[in-house]
Design a protein around this motif. Structure first.
Motif, short mmCIF file in Angstrom:
data_model
loop_
_atom_site.label_atom_id
_atom_site.label_comp_id
_atom_site.label_asym_id
_atom_site.label_seq_id
_atom_site.Cartn_x
_atom_site.Cartn_y
_atom_site.Cartn_z
N TRP A 51 0.83 -1.21 0.00
CA TRP A 51 0.00 0.00 0.00
C TRP A 51 0.86 1.26 0.00
O TRP A 51 1.81 1.38 0.75
CB TRP A 51 -0.91 -0.01 1.23
CG TRP A 51 -1.82 1.18 1.32
CD1 TRP A 51 -2.91 1.44 0.53
CD2 TRP A 51 -1.74 2.24 2.27
NE1 TRP A 51 -3.51 2.62 0.93
CE2 TRP A 51 -2.81 3.14 2.00
CE3 TRP A 51 -0.87 2.53 3.32
CZ2 TRP A 51 -3.04 4.29 2.73
CZ3 TRP A 51 -1.08 3.69 4.06
CH2 TRP A 51 -2.16 4.56 3.76
N MET A 52 0.52 2.20 -0.88
CA MET A 52 1.22 3.47 -1.02
C MET A 52 2.70 3.27 -1.36
O MET A 52 3.55 4.08 -1.00
CB MET A 52 1.08 4.31 0.25
CG MET A 52 -0.32 4.78 0.56
SD MET A 52 -0.83 6.16 -0.51
CE MET A 52 0.14 7.51 0.20
N MET A 53 2.98 2.18 -2.07
CA MET A 53 4.36 1.90 -2.48
C MET A 53 4.42 1.77 -3.99
O MET A 53 3.43 1.98 -4.69
CB MET A 53 4.86 0.61 -1.81
CG MET A 53 4.95 0.67 -0.31
SD MET A 53 5.62 -0.87 0.39
CE MET A 53 5.16 -0.66 2.12
N SER A 54 5.61 1.43 -4.47
CA SER A 54 5.81 1.18 -5.90
C SER A 54 6.81 0.05 -6.04
O SER A 54 7.34 -0.47 -5.05
CB SER A 54 6.33 2.44 -6.59
OG SER A 54 7.66 2.73 -6.17
N SER A 55 7.11 -0.33 -7.27
CA SER A 55 8.06 -1.42 -7.49
C SER A 55 9.44 -1.12 -6.91
O SER A 55 10.15 -2.03 -6.48
CB SER A 55 8.18 -1.71 -8.98
OG SER A 55 8.63 -0.57 -9.69
N ARG A 56 9.81 0.16 -6.87
CA ARG A 56 11.15 0.49 -6.36
C ARG A 56 11.32 0.10 -4.89
O ARG A 56 12.44 -0.12 -4.43
CB ARG A 56 11.44 1.99 -6.54
CG ARG A 56 10.61 2.91 -5.67
CD ARG A 56 10.97 4.38 -5.92
NE ARG A 56 10.14 5.29 -5.13
CZ ARG A 56 10.40 5.62 -3.86
NH1 ARG A 56 11.46 5.13 -3.26
NH2 ARG A 56 9.60 6.43 -3.20
N HIS A 57 10.22 0.02 -4.15
CA HIS A 57 10.31 -0.38 -2.75
C HIS A 57 10.61 -1.88 -2.60
O HIS A 57 10.88 -2.35 -1.49
CB HIS A 57 9.01 -0.05 -2.02
CG HIS A 57 8.80 1.41 -1.80
ND1 HIS A 57 7.89 2.15 -2.52
CD2 HIS A 57 9.42 2.29 -0.97
CE1 HIS A 57 7.93 3.41 -2.13
NE2 HIS A 57 8.85 3.52 -1.19
N HIS A 58 10.55 -2.61 -3.70
CA HIS A 58 10.85 -4.04 -3.66
C HIS A 58 11.98 -4.39 -4.61
O HIS A 58 12.12 -5.55 -5.02
CB HIS A 58 9.59 -4.84 -4.02
CG HIS A 58 8.41 -4.52 -3.16
ND1 HIS A 58 8.37 -4.80 -1.80
CD2 HIS A 58 7.22 -3.91 -3.44
CE1 HIS A 58 7.21 -4.41 -1.29
NE2 HIS A 58 6.51 -3.86 -2.26
N ALA A 59 12.81 -3.41 -4.94
CA ALA A 59 13.89 -3.61 -5.90
C ALA A 59 14.86 -4.69 -5.43
O ALA A 59 15.30 -5.54 -6.21
CB ALA A 59 14.63 -2.30 -6.15
N GLY A 60 15.23 -4.66 -4.14
CA GLY A 60 16.17 -5.64 -3.63
C GLY A 60 15.65 -7.06 -3.76
O GLY A 60 16.40 -7.98 -4.13
N LEU A 61 14.38 -7.26 -3.48
CA LEU A 61 13.77 -8.58 -3.61
C LEU A 61 13.75 -9.02 -5.07
O LEU A 61 14.07 -10.17 -5.39
CB LEU A 61 12.35 -8.57 -3.04
CG LEU A 61 11.54 -9.85 -3.22
CD1 LEU A 61 12.24 -11.03 -2.59
CD2 LEU A 61 10.13 -9.67 -2.65
N MET A 62 13.38 -8.11 -5.97
CA MET A 62 13.32 -8.47 -7.38
C MET A 62 14.70 -8.81 -7.93
O MET A 62 14.86 -9.74 -8.74
CB MET A 62 12.66 -7.34 -8.17
CG MET A 62 11.19 -7.17 -7.84
SD MET A 62 10.31 -6.04 -8.96
CE MET A 62 10.99 -4.46 -8.46
N GLU A 63 15.71 -8.07 -7.52
CA GLU A 63 17.08 -8.36 -7.93
C GLU A 63 17.49 -9.75 -7.45
O GLU A 63 18.14 -10.51 -8.19
CB GLU A 63 18.03 -7.31 -7.37
CG GLU A 63 17.91 -5.95 -8.03
CD GLU A 63 18.78 -4.91 -7.34
OE1 GLU A 63 19.47 -5.26 -6.36
OE2 GLU A 63 18.79 -3.75 -7.80
N HIS A 64 17.12 -10.08 -6.23
CA HIS A 64 17.48 -11.38 -5.67
C HIS A 64 16.83 -12.51 -6.47
O HIS A 64 17.50 -13.49 -6.83
CB HIS A 64 17.06 -11.46 -4.20
CG HIS A 64 17.49 -12.73 -3.53
ND1 HIS A 64 18.75 -12.92 -3.03
CD2 HIS A 64 16.81 -13.90 -3.29
CE1 HIS A 64 18.85 -14.13 -2.52
NE2 HIS A 64 17.69 -14.75 -2.66
N LEU A 65 15.55 -12.40 -6.74
CA LEU A 65 14.86 -13.44 -7.50
C LEU A 65 15.44 -13.58 -8.90
O LEU A 65 15.64 -14.71 -9.39
CB LEU A 65 13.36 -13.13 -7.57
CG LEU A 65 12.60 -13.17 -6.23
CD1 LEU A 65 11.15 -12.75 -6.44
CD2 LEU A 65 12.67 -14.55 -5.59
#
Length: 281
Positions: A51-65
């Protein structure tokens, strides 16, 4: 157990693949895409932000996957305070369609259309549930510190019967706004696990500044982040990539390090609603 412990340690670290990033906007949808540097017929997941976030707030997770050979597509829609989980669910499906039909990166990276899943954080978990229930291509659902969404979320969960993983903090199974326990009870598949991550919070997979982090002062615990990251990566490799090496990560009866599997049937009902529970605390 020794095998799982070794795999957990491996998956907690970045994988062997170099990473490419791109913009979904070229396909008409705001958002980001993360891929391994090369590969064909790769597994893919759509990631729904909190909520009230964007993909950049999960960049570390996406890089890891992506470093473990998984393509990740993350729509940057429904970001306002009145964001719709139904709208984000539809955009998750659209993003997965883009991933499966368009050659990614330099034009040599492709996704296997039958190997797609969804991951959602907080409010995004509700969107992931709705997408999984309405898109027949989706074979795997991961709900990370899920928060209550629209009234249709749990009804959608009851119609989804494939593999699912729920990660939550030990003290946030049935709170405002957390609904990990209710979601676990609604999911009916054979391979469904609710696992608690010690010392974690709803901010465990969140990068950078957010309004909620500012208000609550919640910080990330590195150990919790590593454990959760390993459990999630192994689950996706087992269920989406169909890699038997990681089959234990999709088995609710298998212990994953310090993570604790919660059986809803063994929990005592204190008779309180979430508001009363919060006031009592």
């Amino acid at each position: 157990m020794a095998k799982v412990k070794k795999l957990m340690a491996q998956l907690a670290r970045r994988g062997p693949h170099k990473i490419l990033t791109g913009d979904l906007a070229v396909a008409g949808l705001p958002g980001r895409v993360y891929t391994p540097e090369s590969g064909s017929s790769l597994p893919a997941v759509g990631l729904a932000h909190g909520w009230m976030m964007s993909s950049r707030h999960h960049a570390g997770l996406m890089e890891h996957l992506a470093s473990w050979g998984i393509v990740v597509v993350a729509p940057d829609t429904e970001r306002g305070p009145l964001g719709s989980d139904h709208g984000l669910a539809q955009d998750l499906s659209t993003a997965l369609t883009v991933a499966t039909r368009v050659r990614l990166g330099p034009g040599q990276i492709t996704v296997q259309p039958t190997q797609v899943g969804v991951v959602g954080h907080g409010f995004g978990a509700s969107a992931a549930v709705i997408a999984a229930a309405t898109d027949d291509r989706i074979v795997s659902l991961s709900a990370l510190w899920p928060a209550s969404g629209s009234k249709d979320e749990l009804d959608a969960a009851r119609t989804y019967d494939s593999s699912a993983l729920i990660l939550a903090a030990p003290g946030e199974l049935d709170t405002l706004p957390g609904n990990a326990l209710a979601l676990r009870r609604a999911l009916t598949g054979d391979q469904v696990a609710l696992r608690t991550v010690p010392k974690s919070t709803s901010m465990t997979f969140v990068d950078g500044y957010t309004l909620r982090r500012s208000l609550t002062g919640q910080k990330r615990n590195r150990s919790a982040n590593r454990q959760a990251r390993a459990a999630l990566t192994g689950f996706i490799l087992a269920t989406v990539a169909e890699d038997s090496t990681y089959a234990d990560f999709a088995d609710p009866d298998t212990d994953l390090g310090k993570l604790v599997t919660v059986d809803p049937e063994e929990l005592e009902d204190d008779g309180l609603d979430p508001v009363s529970r919060l006031l009592k605390a």
